[in-house]
Design a protein around this motif. Structure first.
Motif, PDB file in Angstrom:
ATOM      1  N   ILE A 195      48.546  42.096  31.691  1.00  0.00           N
ATOM      2  CA  ILE A 195      47.511  42.436  32.656  1.00  0.00           C
ATOM      3  C   ILE A 195      46.167  41.980  32.097  1.00  0.00           C
ATOM      4  O   ILE A 195      45.857  42.232  30.919  1.00  0.00           O
ATOM      5  N   GLN A 196      45.399  41.283  32.918  1.00  0.00           N
ATOM      6  CA  GLN A 196      44.097  40.747  32.521  1.00  0.00           C
ATOM      7  C   GLN A 196      44.204  39.951  31.221  1.00  0.00           C
ATOM      8  O   GLN A 196      43.309  39.985  30.366  1.00  0.00           O
ATOM      9  N   GLY A 197      45.340  39.259  31.057  1.00  0.00           N
ATOM     10  CA  GLY A 197      45.531  38.400  29.895  1.00  0.00           C
ATOM     11  C   GLY A 197      45.996  39.106  28.644  1.00  0.00           C
ATOM     12  O   GLY A 197      46.261  38.461  27.623  1.00  0.00           O
TER      13      GLY A 197
ATOM     14  N   ASN B 218      56.038  44.971  45.584  1.00  0.00           N
ATOM     15  CA  ASN B 218      55.391  46.223  45.172  1.00  0.00           C
ATOM     16  C   ASN B 218      53.917  45.960  44.869  1.00  0.00           C
ATOM     17  O   ASN B 218      53.474  46.074  43.709  1.00  0.00           O
ATOM     18  N   PRO B 219      53.128  45.615  45.866  1.00  0.00           N
ATOM     19  CA  PRO B 219      51.734  45.225  45.591  1.00  0.00           C
ATOM     20  C   PRO B 219      50.876  46.354  45.021  1.00  0.00           C
ATOM     21  O   PRO B 219      49.981  46.101  44.213  1.00  0.00           O
ATOM     22  N   ARG B 220      51.133  47.604  45.416  1.00  0.00           N
ATOM     23  CA  ARG B 220      50.286  48.701  44.938  1.00  0.00           C
ATOM     24  C   ARG B 220      50.388  48.885  43.429  1.00  0.00           C
ATOM     25  O   ARG B 220      49.395  49.124  42.745  1.00  0.00           O
ATOM     26  N   SER B 221      51.603  48.739  42.907  1.00  0.00           N
ATOM     27  CA  SER B 221      51.805  48.978  41.473  1.00  0.00           C
ATOM     28  C   SER B 221      51.806  47.703  40.640  1.00  0.00           C
ATOM     29  O   SER B 221      51.469  47.733  39.454  1.00  0.00           O
ATOM     30  N   ASN B 222      52.164  46.563  41.225  1.00  0.00           N
ATOM     31  CA  ASN B 222      52.410  45.365  40.413  1.00  0.00           C
ATOM     32  C   ASN B 222      51.494  44.189  40.688  1.00  0.00           C
ATOM     33  O   ASN B 222      51.615  43.163  40.026  1.00  0.00           O
ATOM     34  N   LYS B 223      50.591  44.306  41.663  1.00  0.00           N
ATOM     35  CA  LYS B 223      49.670  43.210  41.907  1.00  0.00           C
ATOM     36  C   LYS B 223      48.793  42.982  40.673  1.00  0.00           C
ATOM     37  O   LYS B 223      48.214  43.926  40.137  1.00  0.00           O
ATOM     38  N   GLY B 224      48.722  41.749  40.210  1.00  0.00           N
ATOM     39  CA  GLY B 224      47.923  41.425  39.022  1.00  0.00           C
ATOM     40  C   GLY B 224      48.685  41.517  37.716  1.00  0.00           C
ATOM     41  O   GLY B 224      48.178  41.120  36.674  1.00  0.00           O
ATOM     42  N   TRP B 225      49.925  42.042  37.774  1.00  0.00           N
ATOM     43  CA  TRP B 225      50.738  42.164  36.568  1.00  0.00           C
ATOM     44  C   TRP B 225      51.651  40.937  36.449  1.00  0.00           C
ATOM     45  O   TRP B 225      52.203  40.455  37.433  1.00  0.00           O
ATOM     46  N   GLY B 226      51.802  40.465  35.206  1.00  0.00           N
ATOM     47  CA  GLY B 226      52.709  39.363  34.938  1.00  0.00           C
ATOM     48  C   GLY B 226      53.575  39.685  33.738  1.00  0.00           C
ATOM     49  O   GLY B 226      53.747  40.853  33.367  1.00  0.00           O
ATOM     50  N   ALA B 227      54.138  38.649  33.140  1.00  0.00           N
ATOM     51  CA  ALA B 227      54.960  38.818  31.938  1.00  0.00           C
ATOM     52  C   ALA B 227      54.536  37.784  30.912  1.00  0.00           C
ATOM     53  O   ALA B 227      53.984  36.726  31.251  1.00  0.00           O
ATOM     54  N   PHE B 228      54.768  38.113  29.669  1.00  0.00           N
ATOM     55  CA  PHE B 228      54.421  37.201  28.572  1.00  0.00           C
ATOM     56  C   PHE B 228      55.603  37.149  27.613  1.00  0.00           C
ATOM     57  O   PHE B 228      56.049  38.185  27.103  1.00  0.00           O
ATOM     58  N   VAL B 229      56.121  35.939  27.386  1.00  0.00           N
ATOM     59  CA  VAL B 229      57.260  35.741  26.490  1.00  0.00           C
ATOM     60  C   VAL B 229      56.759  35.093  25.214  1.00  0.00           C
ATOM     61  O   VAL B 229      56.057  34.078  25.248  1.00  0.00           O
TER      62      VAL B 229
ATOM     63  N   ASP C 265      42.562  44.778  43.952  1.00  0.00           N
ATOM     64  CA  ASP C 265      43.624  44.504  42.974  1.00  0.00           C
ATOM     65  C   ASP C 265      43.606  45.629  41.947  1.00  0.00           C
ATOM     66  O   ASP C 265      42.689  45.700  41.110  1.00  0.00           O
ATOM     67  N   PRO C 266      44.563  46.556  41.983  1.00  0.00           N
ATOM     68  CA  PRO C 266      44.547  47.707  41.060  1.00  0.00           C
ATOM     69  C   PRO C 266      44.526  47.304  39.584  1.00  0.00           C
ATOM     70  O   PRO C 266      44.049  48.068  38.742  1.00  0.00           O
ATOM     71  N   SER C 267      45.057  46.104  39.272  1.00  0.00           N
ATOM     72  CA  SER C 267      45.083  45.682  37.867  1.00  0.00           C
ATOM     73  C   SER C 267      43.698  45.407  37.315  1.00  0.00           C
ATOM     74  O   SER C 267      43.536  45.275  36.100  1.00  0.00           O
ATOM     75  N   GLN C 268      42.686  45.306  38.191  1.00  0.00           N
ATOM     76  CA  GLN C 268      41.320  45.027  37.744  1.00  0.00           C
ATOM     77  C   GLN C 268      40.540  46.303  37.414  1.00  0.00           C
ATOM     78  O   GLN C 268      39.367  46.236  37.022  1.00  0.00           O
ATOM     79  N   ARG C 269      41.160  47.461  37.587  1.00  0.00           N
ATOM     80  CA  ARG C 269      40.464  48.713  37.262  1.00  0.00           C
ATOM     81  C   ARG C 269      40.124  48.782  35.772  1.00  0.00           C
ATOM     82  O   ARG C 269      40.915  48.331  34.942  1.00  0.00           O
TER      83      ARG C 269
END
Length: 807
Positions: A66-68, A240-251, A517-521
Motif C-alpha cells: 500500500i502506497q509503495g 472488493n473496492p471498499r477494502s482492497n482499492k489501492g492495495w497490491g502485492a509485492f514479491v 481511495d481508502p488506501s490513501q488515508r
C-alpha cells in the motif's frame, strides 16, 4: 618447480634466522586478516550465502503493498491469492503466537508461531521426529497439535518417543506431531509451532495480520510472479473496492526479507573498516620488510656478483613476503575464529537472520587465502623491487650501507603518510559512530525510565473476549499490584513506550471529505491504556487532560494524541476541538468494525520509539473504553524494580494462577535494548579504530627508530658542531610530526567519503563532523609524538666521538 622449492627452503631459513622480525610481521598481518575473516564471515552468512533450504531461489516472501510500502495481509486475501495465482507451487501464511506452557511450578511463557499446514514441508525444513501438519489440522477443532523446535524438545527431556504425547498449553492439551531437527530454527525466538486455523470471522479483507511465503514453480521468474500477483490483486480490488482499492502485492526473494537497507549498508561499512585495518597492517609490514632488506644489502650484492639475475632476486624476496603473508593468514584464521566468538557474544539478538550460519566454511577459507595472497603482493612488491636495485660494487665497497639511500627512505615515509591517512579515515568513522551513539543517549525520550518494571500478559486465545470481563480482569490485576508495598503506580496498555502503541491504524478527521481511495488515508500509532499510563511512565500532558476512571464504555469516546500528531495533522488548529474517526477494533475478532469517533481531550509529549531517531504520530484511547485481552503492564516502584518482581508476580497469580509473566524487564532495559544495534556498531568501529591507532603508532615508531639508526653519523656530526640534545630531539620529533600532519591532511579526503557512506546510519552528525575529526586528529598526533619519543631520546643520547669513530 625446482627453483620455487629452492626459494621456499631459503625463505624458511631466513625467517628462522630472524624470529623477532618474523613474529612481528606475522602477528601484524594476522590482526588485519583475522578481523577481515570475522567480519566477512558475518557478511557472507547474512548476505551472500545461499539459504539453507532446497532450491532456495524459488522461495519468496509475498507482501501486501500500500502506497509503495510492504504490509501484512488479510486472511481472505491470502485465501484468494492461494486459489487464483498460477505461479506458486505452494504458498503458506504464518503469524506469531504466544503460549503458556504448563510446568511443575508455574506457567512458562513461550513465543511460538502459527502456520498453515505444509509450511515446513514447502520450505524443506528437516524433522528429527514426526511430520508437518496435515491439511485437516488447519481447521478449527482439529488444530490442537503442535510441532516442537529442537531446543524446546531438549528442554523437555529429549524424549525420543514424544510424538503422539500431549503437552498442556493455555490450559488445553496439544498433541505433539513433530520435532524439528537441530539447526536454523533453534536460532529463532520461537519455541514451538501450532496450526493456523481460520475462523469464519477471520476470513475478511480488512484486518491485515498475516505474512505469506511461497515457492515458485520451476522456471518461473520473479518478474513473472510479480506480474501474476499484480493481476490477482487487481481482480480482488475490483470485487472488493471498499477494502482492497489501492492495495497490491509485492514479491521478493526470501533472502532480501530479513535485512533492512541500513543494516545491510552497516555490514558492508564494517567490512570496509576492517579492509582499512588490513591495509594499515600491510603498510606496517612493508616498512618492516624494507628495514630488514637494508641489513641484507651485502648478501644481495654477493648473490648478484655471483651471477644472480634481477628476476631471481625479485622472485626470492617476493617468495619470502608471500610466505610471511600465508603464515599471517593461517594465524589470522585462528584470530578470526576468536573474534567471531566475541562478535556472537556482543551481537544483539536479531541482528542477523536465523539462516545466517556463522561457521568457518570453504568460501571463508578462500577469502582468507585471497586476502593473504593479495597482502603479500601488496607489501612485498616494493621491497622486492628495491632489492633488485642494489649496486653490487657500491654495496661491497661500503659494507652494505649504500642501500640506505634517499629512495628507500622516501618510500618508507610515503608508507607512513598513507598509514596515517587510512587511520584518520577509520578513526573518523569510529568517531562519527561514537558521537552519533552519544547523541542518541541524550535524546529526550519523553518519559522517565527509572524505577519502572514491565512485562506482558499473554492471555490465551481461548479466554472470553467480552469487554466487560476483560476490563474486570485487568482492574483486579492492577488493584492487586498497586497493593504491593513499594509500588507507586501501575498501568495496562497495548504497547510499551519506546516500542510503539500496539497497533497501526488508518484514520480520517471528522468534518473533512472522505477519501475516494481508502488506501490513501493517513496512519497513526493506536493504543489503549489505563488512566495511570502517563503517570506511571512519567509522560507529560502538555495540553488538555489525560484519561480518568470515568472514561468508560458508557461515556463519550475520548483520545489523547502526541505532539507529532498535532504538528502533522492540525497545524495552526486547536487539537482539542478535533475528532478522529478510526475503524473499530473488536477483542477476539480479526475484522475491523464500523468507524468510531474519538474526541481529542489532551496532547502528550512525544515519546521516541524504534531507533529513537524520529517522532511518529500516535494516539492513545482509554483502555476501559476498548479493553484488550493481551496487554503489557508497567509498574513504577519506590525502590529497585527487579527486587520486587517476585511480589508483583505473586499479585498477578493471586488473580490468575495459570498466566505467565512474559519478558519481565525494567524500562531502562527496554531502552538499552533499543540502543543495542547502535552500541554494537559503535563498539566494532571503536575496536577497529583502536587496532588502526596501534598499528599507526608502531609504524611511525619503526620509521623514526630506523631513521635514527641510519643517521647516527649525521647526528654525531651535528652534536660535535654544537647541537644540543634538545635540538636533536626536536629534529626527530619535527620529522615525525611532519609525516603525521601530511598523512592527516591526505586522510581528510577519505574521512569525508567515510562520513558520506555512514550518513544514513548516524544521528545528529554530519558527513564531516568537526568535533569528531578534531578529536581523532588530536589522538593520532598524540600517538605519533608518543611513538616518536623513544627514537628521539635515543638520538639525543648518541655519543659524538663514538659515532664519528664508527664511521
Amino acid at each position: 618447480m625446482g627453483a620455487i622449492l629452492k626459494n621456499l627452503r631459503y625463505t624458511l631459513r631466513q625467517l628462522r634466522k630472524s624470529p623477532g622480525f618474523t613474529l612481528t610481521a606475522v602477528l601484524t598481518l594476522a590482526l588485519g586478516i583475522g578481523a577481515n575473516t570475522a567480519i566477512f564471515t558475518v557478511v557472507y552468512a547474512a548476505l551472500l550465502a545461499p539459504m539453507p533450504y532446497p532450491e532456495p531461489d524459488q522461495l519468496v516472501m509475498v507482501w501486501s503493498k500500500i502506497q509503495g510500502d510492504r504490509n501484512s495481509l488479510a486472511a481472505q486475501d491470502f485465501e484468494d491469492w492461494k486459489h487464483q495465482n498460477t505461479v506458486f507451487s505452494d504458498i503458506n501464511a504464518f503469524t506469531g503466537g504466544s503460549f503458556n506452557l504448563a510446568t511443575k511450578d508455574q506457567p512458562e511463557y513461550l513465543e511460538g508461531q502459527r502456520t498453515t499446514p505444509g509450511m515446513y514441508r514447502m520450505m524443506g525444513v528437516k524433522f528429527l521426529y514426526g511430520r508437518d501438519f496435515l491439511p485437516e489440522e488447519g481447521t478449527v477443532g482439529k488444530d490442537h497439535v503442535v510441532i516442537l523446535v529442537n531446543k524446546l524438545w531438549r528442554r523437555l527431556g529429549s524424549d525420543p518417543n514424544i510424538v503422539g504425547k500431549d503437552i498442556t498449553m493455555d490450559g488445553a492439551p496439544y498433541t505433539v506431531v513433530g520435532v524439528l531437527a537441530a539447526g536454523q530454527p533453534d536460532r529463532l525466538d520461537q519455541w514451538l509451532i501450532a496450526p493456523l486455523a481460520f475462523t469464519p470471522d477471520q476470513l475478511n479483507h480488512d484486518f491485515h495480520w498475516l505474512l505469506a511465503m511461497g515457492r515458485l514453480k520451476p522456471g518461473v521468474s520473479m518478474q513473472q510472479a510479480q506480474a501474476n500477483m499484480d493481476a490477482v490483486t487487481a481482480n480482488i480490488a475490483k470485487d472488493n473496492p471498499r477494502s482492497n482499492k489501492g492495495w497490491g502485492a509485492f514479491v521478493e526473494p526470501l533472502h532480501n526479507d530479513f535485512m533492512s537497507k541500513d543494516r545491510i549498508r552497516t555490514l558492508w561499512m564494517l567490512l570496509g573498516a576492517v579492509g582499512f585495518v588490513l591495509l594499515i597492517a600491510c603498510v606496517n609490514v612493508a616498512n618492516l620488510v624494507l628495514a630488514k632488506g637494508t641489513t641484507r644489502q651485502r648478501e644481495i650484492a654477493i648473490r648478484t656478483a655471483l651471477g644472480a639475475s634481477r628476476k631471481t632476486v625479485f622472485a626470492q624476496f617476493l617468495t619470502e613476503n608471500l610466505v610471511l603473508a600465508l603464515l599471517g593468514g593461517v594465524t589470522g584464521i585462528g584470530i578470526g575464529l576468536l573474534a567471531l566468538r566475541g562478535l556472537q557474544f556482543i551481537m544483539p539478538r536479531g541482528t542477523l537472520p536465523s539462516e545466517a550460519d556463522l561457521t568457518l566454511n570453504l568460501p571463508i577459507l578462500l577469502f582468507s587465502l585471497v586476502a593473504s595472497t593479495l597482502s603479500g603482493l601488496l607489501f612485498g612488491c616494493a621491497p622486492a623491487w628495491y632489492a633488485t636495485r642494489v649496486d653490487p660494487a657500491e654495496a661491497l665497497k661500503e659494507g652494505g650501507r649504500s642501500g640506505t639511500g634517499a629512495g628507500r627512505q622516501r618510500i618508507r615515509r610515503l608508507l607512513v603518510i598513507s598509514e596515517f591517512a587510512l587511520a584518520l579515515a577509520l578513526l573518523t568513522g569510529a568517531g562519527l559512530a561514537i558521537h552519533s551513539f552519544y547523541n542518541l543517549t541524550k535524546v529526550d525520550l519523553g518519559l522517565n525510565t527509572t524505577h519502572v518494571q514491565t512485562f506482558s500478559l499473554p492471555v490465551p486465545d481461548a479466554r472470553p473476549k467480552d469487554p466487560a470481563q476483560i476490563a474486570s480482569y485487568y482492574r483486579q490485576i492492577l488493584d492487586r499490584i498497586k497493593a504491593v508495598p513499594g509500588v507507586i503506580d501501575a498501568t495496562a496498555a497495548t504497547g510499551l513506550p519506546m516500542q510503539g502503541a500496539g497497533f497501526g491504524m488508518p484514520f480520517t478527521i471528522a468534518g473533512q471529505p472522505d477519501f475516494a481511495d481508502p488506501s490513501q488515508r493517513p496512519g497513526t500509532g493506536f493504543g489503549m491504556s489505563t488512566p495511570d499510563y502517563f503517570k506511571t511512565y512519567g509522560i507529560q500532558i502538555t495540553r488538555g487532560r489525560a484519561f480518568t476512571d470515568q472514561d468508560t464504555a458508557a461515556t463519550v469516546r475520548v483520545a489523547v494524541v502526541n505532539e507529532k500528531f498535532v504538528e502533522k495533522f492540525f497545524p495552526g488548529k486547536d487539537p482539542l476541538q478535533q475528532r478522529i474517526n478510526v475503524e473499530e477494533i473488536i477483542p477476539g475478532v480479526t475484522k475491523l468494525g464500523p468507524y468510531q469517533s474519538w474526541q481529542i481531550v489532551g496532547v502528550y509529549h512525544n515519546v521516541r520509539a524504534g531507533d529513537f531517531r524520529d517522532d511518529y504520530p500516535e494516539m492513545q484511547v482509554p483502555f476501559w473504553q476498548i479493553p484488550w485481552p493481551n496487554s503489557s503492564i508497567g509498574v513504577r516502584t519506590a525502590g529497585d524494580p527487579d527486587t520486587m518482581m517476585r511480589s508483583i508476580a505473586a499479585a498477578v497469580h493471586s488473580v490468575d494462577p495459570q498466566i505467565a509473566l512474559a519478558e519481565p524487564r525494567t524500562l531502562d532495559d527496554v531502552k538499552n535494548h533499543m540502543l543495542a544495534g547502535d552500541r554494537f556498531v559503535m563498539t566494532l568501529f571503536g575496536c577497529f579504530a583502536a587496532v588502526a591507532l596501534l598499528l599507526a603508532a608502531i609504524g611511525i615508531y619503526g620509521v623514526m627508530a630506523f631513521s635514527v639508526g641510519q643517521r647516527e653519523h649525521e647526528i654525531g656530526l651535528r652534536m660535535a658542531l654544537g647541537a644540543s640534545r634538545g635540538n636533536i630531539s626536536r629534529l626527530v620529533l619535527k620529522e615525525a610530526l611532519l609525516l603525521s600532519v601530511i598523512g592527516l591532511g591526505v586522510g581528510l579526503i577519505g574521512a569525508y567519503f567515510v562520513g558520506r557512506a555512514m550518513a544514513s546510519t548516524l544521528y545528529g552528525v554530519g558527513s564531516i563532523d568537526i568535533t569528531a575529526v578534531s578529536v581523532v586528529a588530536f589522538v593520532l598526533l598524540t600517538a605519533s609524538l608518543v611513538a616518536s619519543w623513544l627514537p628521539a631520546t635515543r638520538a639525543a643520547s648518541v655519543q659524538p666521538v663514538k659515532a664519528l669513530r664508527a664511521d
